[in-house]
Design an enzyme around this catalytic site. Structure first.
Site, PDB file in Angstrom:
ATOM      1  N   ARG A  61      56.608 -54.128 -59.455  1.00 15.23           N
ATOM      2  CA  ARG A  61      56.190 -52.741 -59.248  1.00 15.23           C
ATOM      3  C   ARG A  61      55.449 -52.685 -57.911  1.00 15.23           C
ATOM      4  O   ARG A  61      55.257 -53.699 -57.250  1.00 15.23           O
ATOM      5  CB  ARG A  61      55.394 -52.166 -60.420  1.00 15.23           C
ATOM      6  CG  ARG A  61      54.615 -53.083 -61.297  1.00 15.23           C
ATOM      7  CD  ARG A  61      53.341 -53.656 -60.699  1.00 15.23           C
ATOM      8  NE  ARG A  61      52.556 -52.628 -60.045  1.00 15.23           N
ATOM      9  CZ  ARG A  61      51.787 -52.822 -59.011  1.00 15.23           C
ATOM     10  NH1 ARG A  61      51.682 -54.036 -58.463  1.00 15.23           N
ATOM     11  NH2 ARG A  61      51.099 -51.868 -58.453  1.00 15.23           N
ATOM     12  N   GLY A  62      55.067 -51.431 -57.538  1.00 16.34           N
ATOM     13  CA  GLY A  62      54.493 -51.245 -56.207  1.00 16.34           C
ATOM     14  C   GLY A  62      55.625 -50.883 -55.266  1.00 16.34           C
ATOM     15  O   GLY A  62      56.697 -51.522 -55.287  1.00 16.34           O
ATOM     16  N   ALA A  63      55.400 -49.843 -54.451  1.00 15.32           N
ATOM     17  CA  ALA A  63      56.492 -49.255 -53.661  1.00 15.32           C
ATOM     18  C   ALA A  63      57.269 -50.278 -52.803  1.00 15.32           C
ATOM     19  O   ALA A  63      58.499 -50.374 -52.913  1.00 15.32           O
ATOM     20  CB  ALA A  63      55.934 -48.116 -52.812  1.00 15.32           C
ATOM     21  N   ARG A 122      63.508 -46.035 -60.614  1.00 16.13           N
ATOM     22  CA  ARG A 122      62.202 -45.353 -60.656  1.00 16.13           C
ATOM     23  C   ARG A 122      62.270 -44.227 -59.621  1.00 16.13           C
ATOM     24  O   ARG A 122      62.743 -44.441 -58.510  1.00 16.13           O
ATOM     25  CB  ARG A 122      61.040 -46.319 -60.341  1.00 16.13           C
ATOM     26  CG  ARG A 122      60.705 -47.230 -61.527  1.00 16.13           C
ATOM     27  CD  ARG A 122      59.388 -47.949 -61.326  1.00 16.13           C
ATOM     28  NE  ARG A 122      58.244 -47.121 -61.599  1.00 16.13           N
ATOM     29  CZ  ARG A 122      56.980 -47.492 -61.326  1.00 16.13           C
ATOM     30  NH1 ARG A 122      56.730 -48.675 -60.780  1.00 16.13           N
ATOM     31  NH2 ARG A 122      55.968 -46.688 -61.607  1.00 16.13           N
ATOM     32  N   GLN A 151      46.779 -51.426 -63.821  1.00 18.97           N
ATOM     33  CA  GLN A 151      47.154 -52.290 -62.691  1.00 18.97           C
ATOM     34  C   GLN A 151      45.929 -52.734 -61.891  1.00 18.97           C
ATOM     35  O   GLN A 151      45.948 -53.787 -61.264  1.00 18.97           O
ATOM     36  CB  GLN A 151      48.115 -51.562 -61.744  1.00 18.97           C
ATOM     37  CG  GLN A 151      49.495 -51.278 -62.303  1.00 18.97           C
ATOM     38  CD  GLN A 151      49.579 -49.883 -62.865  1.00 18.97           C
ATOM     39  OE1 GLN A 151      48.625 -49.379 -63.445  1.00 18.97           O
ATOM     40  NE2 GLN A 151      50.721 -49.227 -62.699  1.00 18.97           N
ATOM     41  N   ASP A 205      53.015 -44.258 -52.669  1.00 27.23           N
ATOM     42  CA  ASP A 205      54.430 -44.446 -53.024  1.00 27.23           C
ATOM     43  C   ASP A 205      55.333 -43.579 -52.181  1.00 27.23           C
ATOM     44  O   ASP A 205      56.552 -43.817 -52.101  1.00 27.23           O
ATOM     45  CB  ASP A 205      54.644 -44.124 -54.503  1.00 27.23           C
ATOM     46  CG  ASP A 205      54.045 -45.242 -55.333  1.00 27.23           C
ATOM     47  OD1 ASP A 205      52.821 -45.260 -55.491  1.00 27.23           O
ATOM     48  OD2 ASP A 205      54.815 -46.125 -55.764  1.00 27.23           O
ATOM     49  N   ASN A 258      50.498 -40.897 -54.783  1.00 29.01           N
ATOM     50  CA  ASN A 258      50.125 -42.253 -55.224  1.00 29.01           C
ATOM     51  C   ASN A 258      49.791 -42.231 -56.718  1.00 29.01           C
ATOM     52  O   ASN A 258      49.871 -41.179 -57.362  1.00 29.01           O
ATOM     53  CB  ASN A 258      48.937 -42.769 -54.397  1.00 29.01           C
ATOM     54  CG  ASN A 258      48.672 -44.250 -54.618  1.00 29.01           C
ATOM     55  OD1 ASN A 258      49.599 -45.067 -54.596  1.00 29.01           O
ATOM     56  ND2 ASN A 258      47.426 -44.620 -54.855  1.00 29.01           N
ATOM     57  N   LYS A 259      49.429 -43.363 -57.232  1.00 26.76           N
ATOM     58  CA  LYS A 259      49.159 -43.528 -58.670  1.00 26.76           C
ATOM     59  C   LYS A 259      48.243 -42.423 -59.188  1.00 26.76           C
ATOM     60  O   LYS A 259      47.262 -42.060 -58.536  1.00 26.76           O
ATOM     61  CB  LYS A 259      48.509 -44.907 -58.885  1.00 26.76           C
ATOM     62  CG  LYS A 259      48.175 -45.289 -60.303  1.00 26.76           C
ATOM     63  CD  LYS A 259      49.321 -45.189 -61.278  1.00 26.76           C
ATOM     64  CE  LYS A 259      50.533 -45.969 -60.887  1.00 26.76           C
ATOM     65  NZ  LYS A 259      51.723 -45.651 -61.711  1.00 26.76           N
TER      66      LYS A 259
HETATM   67  O1  MRU Z   1      53.405 -47.603 -60.914  1.00 27.73           O
HETATM   68  P1  MRU Z   1      53.126 -48.665 -59.892  1.00 27.73           P
HETATM   69  O2  MRU Z   1      52.294 -49.773 -60.403  1.00 27.73           O
HETATM   70  O3  MRU Z   1      54.404 -49.132 -59.234  1.00 27.73           O
HETATM   71  O4  MRU Z   1      52.292 -47.886 -58.811  1.00 27.73           O
HETATM   72  C1  MRU Z   1      51.837 -48.548 -57.676  1.00 27.73           C
HETATM   73  C2  MRU Z   1      50.987 -47.711 -56.812  1.00 27.73           C
HETATM   74  O5  MRU Z   1      50.700 -46.571 -57.102  1.00 27.73           O
HETATM   75  C3  MRU Z   1      50.593 -48.291 -55.504  1.00 27.73           C
HETATM   76  O6  MRU Z   1      49.391 -47.726 -55.084  1.00 27.73           O
HETATM   77  C4  MRU Z   1      51.674 -47.969 -54.462  1.00 27.73           C
HETATM   78  O7  MRU Z   1      52.932 -48.357 -54.913  1.00 27.73           O
HETATM   79  C5  MRU Z   1      51.382 -48.573 -53.167  1.00 27.73           C
HETATM   80  S1  MRU Z   1      51.891 -50.272 -53.164  1.00 27.73           S
HETATM   81  C6  MRU Z   1      51.403 -51.051 -51.768  1.00 27.73           C
END
Ligand code: MRU
Length: 356
Positions: free
Chosen positions: A51-53, A88, A199, A240, A250-251
């Site tokens: 996970r993470g963009a 996603r 996370q 993201d 973002n999250k």
């Molecule tokens: O749902 P996730 O865990 O994939 O979300 C991740 C985030 O929101 C991060 O802040 C974002 O992807 C930036 S990653 C460098």
């Protein structure tokens, strides 16, 4: 970065397999998993083993390599590319990586396609690593200035995990922190736990611990009072999808932190590689905000005193839940965007100044 003193990247390719660190098992178990097919890559993204963009973008790129190994046939590769993009919806890096791969593969003959795909997937991961390192060097200056002014530990609040586990290495939001720590600047990180999947608590705190960086896990609602008390010098988060007008998706919960930061004059920075910029969408209402399974809210997982992983329900079965995974922070609440090319204002003018 390191786990138990050993350097790792989050994804690598060896013997026709893609290797990942299964993030659903962290922090209690460290498990390296093999992805053998495009379906495995799609599943790893959907279930958030990765996970993470930036990392889901890289996994999608390798997912296409796996689909070529499975069946070197254009219609199969195209089908895989669509399924990877749909795995996603919110992070733009996924579409960005698949589009970049498909562009590179267009018109290539069957004999050369695997090598070209593999080279491009490797280039995507190497570029992300380099960009994240540069984000760190650029963001370091902000922390250095705060440290000089304060002559004491710099307290940084972050949300979710925009650490090295969300990228290939370094992270985005954490990269300036790692660089500051390596230069001997005293930093302490307030880690939002980041419900419902935690996370922050499970991944950000874990990776900071492994690098020996002082950090404290806080509830998602604690940032406001800490800012009122002067215990936060700056916020850095990841993203993201950042629109060309500087709005930051973002999250979930990032927006509330930015509002708190504004009310308390705390600088609020967003760190991102250029692969996270969406140059097409002009209005944040057009971003597809992922809605995840309500069980992520109604159940929690943890380890008991016998070292056994347990999953329990925490509220009535009858209660309804809404699990929105992302929100949008308007550009006016963002002090600056920290990118691989430098720091800019969160605006079209700022972004275009760096990325012609
Ligand atoms: O749902 P996730 O865990 O994939 O979300 C991740 C985030 O929101 C991060 O802040 C974002 O992807 C930036 S990653 C460098």
């Amino acid at each position: 970065m390191k786990i138990e003193g050993k350097s790792y990247k989050t994804i690598w390719f060896i013997n026709n397999l893609v290797k990942i660190i299964d993030q659903t098992k962290l922090p209690h178990q460290f498990v390296i998993k093999d992805l053998k097919t495009a379906k495995d890559a799609i599943n790893a993204i959907k279930t958030m083993q990765v996970r993470g963009a930036p990392l889901i973008g890289a996994t999608a790129a390798y997912g296409l390599v796996l689909s070529i190994i499975e069946k070197n046939d254009l219609s199969f590769i195209k089908k895989s590319s669509k399924e990877l993009i749909a795995s996603r919806p919110t992070a733009i890096n996924l579409k960005w990586a698949v589009d970049r791969m498909m562009k590179k593969l267009s018109g290539v003959n069957n004999k050369d396609i695997l090598k070209i795909a593999l080279d491009e997937a490797k280039a995507i991961t190497e570029e992300d690593e380099k960009f994240c390192k540069n984000i760190g060097l650029n963001g370091l200056k902000i922390i250095e200035d705060l440290a000089k002014k304060k002559k004491d530990t710099v307290n940084i609040l972050t949300h979710c995990n925009a650490g090295w586990l969300a990228t290939i290495d370094w992270g985005t939001a954490t990269s300036p922190i790692y660089h500051a720590h390596q230069k001997g600047i005293k930093v302490h990180v307030w880690v939002d736990e980041t419900r419902p999947r935690n996370q922050g608590a499970n991944l950000t705190s874990y990776e900071l611990n492994e690098e020996g960086i002082s950090n404290t896990v806080i509830t998602d609602n604690a940032g406001g009072i800490l800012m009122q008390r002067g215990q936060v010098d700056m916020c850095i988060v990841g993203t993201d999808r950042t629109l060309s007008n500087g709005d930051v998706c973002n999250k979930i919960g990032t927006y509330l932190k930015a509002l708190s930061a504004k009310d308390n004059n705390v600088p609020f920075y967003v760190a991102l590689p250029s692969s996270t910029i969406d140059w097409n969408i002009k209005d944040h209402n057009q971003i597809s905000i992922e809605e995840r399974d309500s069980e992520e809210l109604s159940h929690v997982e943890g380890i008991d005193e016998n070292n056994e992983i347990k999953r329990v329900r925490i509220y009535p079965q009858k209660s309804k839940s809404l699990n929105l995974a992302f929100d949008v922070t308007p550009a006016k609440l963002v002090s600056g965007l920290i990118t691989e090319k430098g720091i800019c204002e969160a605006s079209e003018k700022g972004l275009k100044g760096l990325f012609k």
